[in-house]
Design a protein around this motif. Structure first.
Motif, PDB file in Angstrom:
ATOM      1  N   GLN A 122       0.828  -1.203   0.000  1.00  0.00           N
ATOM      2  CA  GLN A 122       0.000   0.000   0.000  1.00  0.00           C
ATOM      3  C   GLN A 122       0.868   1.262   0.000  1.00  0.00           C
ATOM      4  O   GLN A 122       0.601   2.217  -0.732  1.00  0.00           O
ATOM      5  N   HIS A 123       1.925   1.267   0.816  1.00  0.00           N
ATOM      6  CA  HIS A 123       2.808   2.431   0.862  1.00  0.00           C
ATOM      7  C   HIS A 123       3.520   2.621  -0.471  1.00  0.00           C
ATOM      8  O   HIS A 123       3.573   3.735  -1.012  1.00  0.00           O
ATOM      9  N   ALA A 124       4.071   1.536  -1.013  1.00  0.00           N
ATOM     10  CA  ALA A 124       4.791   1.643  -2.281  1.00  0.00           C
ATOM     11  C   ALA A 124       3.868   2.122  -3.391  1.00  0.00           C
ATOM     12  O   ALA A 124       4.264   2.924  -4.249  1.00  0.00           O
ATOM     13  N   PRO A 299      -1.512   2.503  11.547  1.00  0.00           N
ATOM     14  CA  PRO A 299      -1.002   1.578  10.524  1.00  0.00           C
ATOM     15  C   PRO A 299      -0.985   0.126  11.029  1.00  0.00           C
ATOM     16  O   PRO A 299      -0.528  -0.150  12.139  1.00  0.00           O
ATOM     17  N   PRO A 300      -1.462  -0.834  10.217  1.00  0.00           N
ATOM     18  CA  PRO A 300      -1.487  -2.247  10.602  1.00  0.00           C
ATOM     19  C   PRO A 300      -0.291  -3.017  10.002  1.00  0.00           C
ATOM     20  O   PRO A 300      -0.205  -3.208   8.786  1.00  0.00           O
ATOM     21  N   SER A 334       1.824   0.934   6.044  1.00  0.00           N
ATOM     22  CA  SER A 334       0.595   1.609   5.611  1.00  0.00           C
ATOM     23  C   SER A 334      -0.471   0.585   5.261  1.00  0.00           C
ATOM     24  O   SER A 334      -0.170  -0.458   4.672  1.00  0.00           O
ATOM     25  N   GLY A 335      -1.712   0.903   5.619  1.00  0.00           N
ATOM     26  CA  GLY A 335      -2.848   0.073   5.263  1.00  0.00           C
ATOM     27  C   GLY A 335      -3.585   0.652   4.067  1.00  0.00           C
ATOM     28  O   GLY A 335      -3.122   1.583   3.410  1.00  0.00           O
ATOM     29  N   VAL A 341      -2.191   5.103   7.143  1.00  0.00           N
ATOM     30  CA  VAL A 341      -0.887   5.292   6.502  1.00  0.00           C
ATOM     31  C   VAL A 341       0.171   5.689   7.522  1.00  0.00           C
ATOM     32  O   VAL A 341      -0.123   6.281   8.555  1.00  0.00           O
ATOM     33  N   GLY A 342       1.431   5.369   7.193  1.00  0.00           N
ATOM     34  CA  GLY A 342       2.533   5.610   8.115  1.00  0.00           C
ATOM     35  C   GLY A 342       3.442   6.743   7.728  1.00  0.00           C
ATOM     36  O   GLY A 342       4.552   6.849   8.263  1.00  0.00           O
TER      37      GLY A 342
END
Length: 402
Positions: A122-124, A299-300, A334-335, A341-342
């Motif tokens: 998700q982050h990428a 964030p999970p 990040s989810g 999100v982180g």
């Protein structure tokens, strides 16, 4: 059941027992383990013959203890549990307990190398959409190997250390300029602390993760997005990341996270054999990000595409060795939702959607004086909760330019 008052039901009960290094009453740093709102002075316990660890617990960092290996980690942990649960040990142990409120946590281990991965799909994907609009969010190699970069071990600092706003080059319509970063960000991550070193030329397999990794810390990989965006092509992060990385003061041993392992996301296409971990497990860690006291994201970690075992296997597959005290981090957690999100890059979608904080102020990226705190918990045995502590940092103004 522990005899330590207030520890029953605490996320820092005998099911957890995270390690740290602390100062108290002006004395030199000492190794301790947290129980409830107290710290057991392990240096004192070993000196009194209550714990046997070949003198490693009398050192000013955890490194000597980390190097002892899993059999010794497990036996010392079992002994600490005995001391904190057996009423017959209370009179000898109680004088070695110090209130957490009365100590200062310092860097728990001397960092060797630091590697940071990029393991959240998700982050990428979010970063790809923000930095490369109109192009595929994931690069072609992303689902075939854990992407990472080699950071600076010398700028890893303990939670609470102020973070000076970095200076560097950034792009403008009129060309590059030099000055303080104006898009200073965070990255909420989880880090893994290496205990036993590996031999040069000998990869560490996915099945050997627990023999080499001692425990877990929380990580904030502070990021200057404007410096990063100008420099990262073609070789990746450099000055936009290397100015500071903060870690929590408590190191939670893997033994405390036995009930937190959970199936990781399915990987498609199938990975190469050296990355195939069976069972394919991640950790159910639940992070919380607070900005000046306002909770802005949860964030999970359970949704991370690449697992910690795969990260270590890839880090060493070319024969690179790991050393005691090496740290490798997961990359931003990040989810799928915006409140999971982180990074603030994602939270404000590249600075286009400001966040309203509880004090009425509006933010896109970090301002001088801002404080960010990342905390986390994990499920423990019998419905208990494992606390991972927190990593916090406050931004101070850039120093005078050279």
């Amino acid at each position: 059941m522990t005899w330590v008052e207030g520890a029953a039901g605490s996320p820092y009960g005998v099911h957890n027992l995270p390690y740290g290094v602390f100062r108290h009453d002006g004395r030199e740093p000492r190794i301790g383990v947290r129980i409830g709102d107290l710290v057991l002075d392990l240096a004192g316990a070993e000196a009194a013959g209550l714990v046997l660890a070949a003198g490693a617990l009398g050192q000013p960092t955890l490194n000597a203890f980390l190097a002892l290996g899993r059999p010794q980690w497990t036996s010392v942990r079992q002994r600490i549990v005995e001391l904190l649960t057996g009423p017959e040990h209370r009179s000898a142990v109680e004088p070695l307990l110090v209130p957490v409120a009365d100590i200062e946590l310092v860097m728990p281990f001397q960092v060797g190398d630091y590697v940071d991965f990029y393991s959240s799909e998700q982050h990428a994907s979010n970063v790809g959409q923000i930095f490369r609009p109109g192009q595929p969010p994931l690069l072609p190699n992303w689902k075939h190997l854990p992407i990472g970069y080699h950071g600076r071990g010398g700028t890893v600092v303990v939670s609470g250390t102020p973070v000076t706003r970095p200076c560097g080059q950034r792009a403008t319509p009129d060309g590059p300029v030099f000055g303080p970063s104006v898009r200073l960000d965070i990255e909420a991550e989880v880090g893994f602390v290496v205990g036993v070193p590996s031999a040069l030329g000998e990869p560490v397999g996915v099945d050997d993760f627990a023999q080499y990794v001692f425990g877990v810390v929380l990580v904030n990989d502070w990021s200057a997005r404007d410096i990063q965006a100008w420099e990262y092509q073609p070789l990746g992060p450099f000055l936009g990341k290397s100015f500071a990385t903060s870690v929590s003061g408590w190191v939670v041993p893997l033994d405390a996270l036995a009930d937190a392992w959970t199936p990781a996301p399915a990987q498609d296409p199938p990975v190469l054999d050296y990355l195939r971990d069976v069972p394919h497990l991640g950790l159910d860690l639940r992070l919380t990000v607070s900005w000046n006291g306002t909770e802005v994201a949860r964030p999970p970690f359970a949704g991370m595409y690449w697992t910690p075992a795969q990260q270590l296997a890839h880090l060493t597959v070319n024969g690179a060795s790991v050393r005691t005290g090496d740290l490798f981090a997961s990359g931003t957690v990040s989810g799928e939702r915006r409140d999971q999100v982180g990074s603030f890059l994602e939270l404000t979608w590249g600075g286009q959607e400001p966040v309203q904080l509880a004090d009425g102020q509006s933010r896109t990226f970090l301002a001088d004086g801002d404080t960010v705190t990342i905390s986390a918990t994990a499920p423990g045995p019998d419905g208990t909760t494992v606390g991972l502590g927190e990593v916090t940092g406050t931004i101070r103004p850039a120093r005078s330019q050279p």
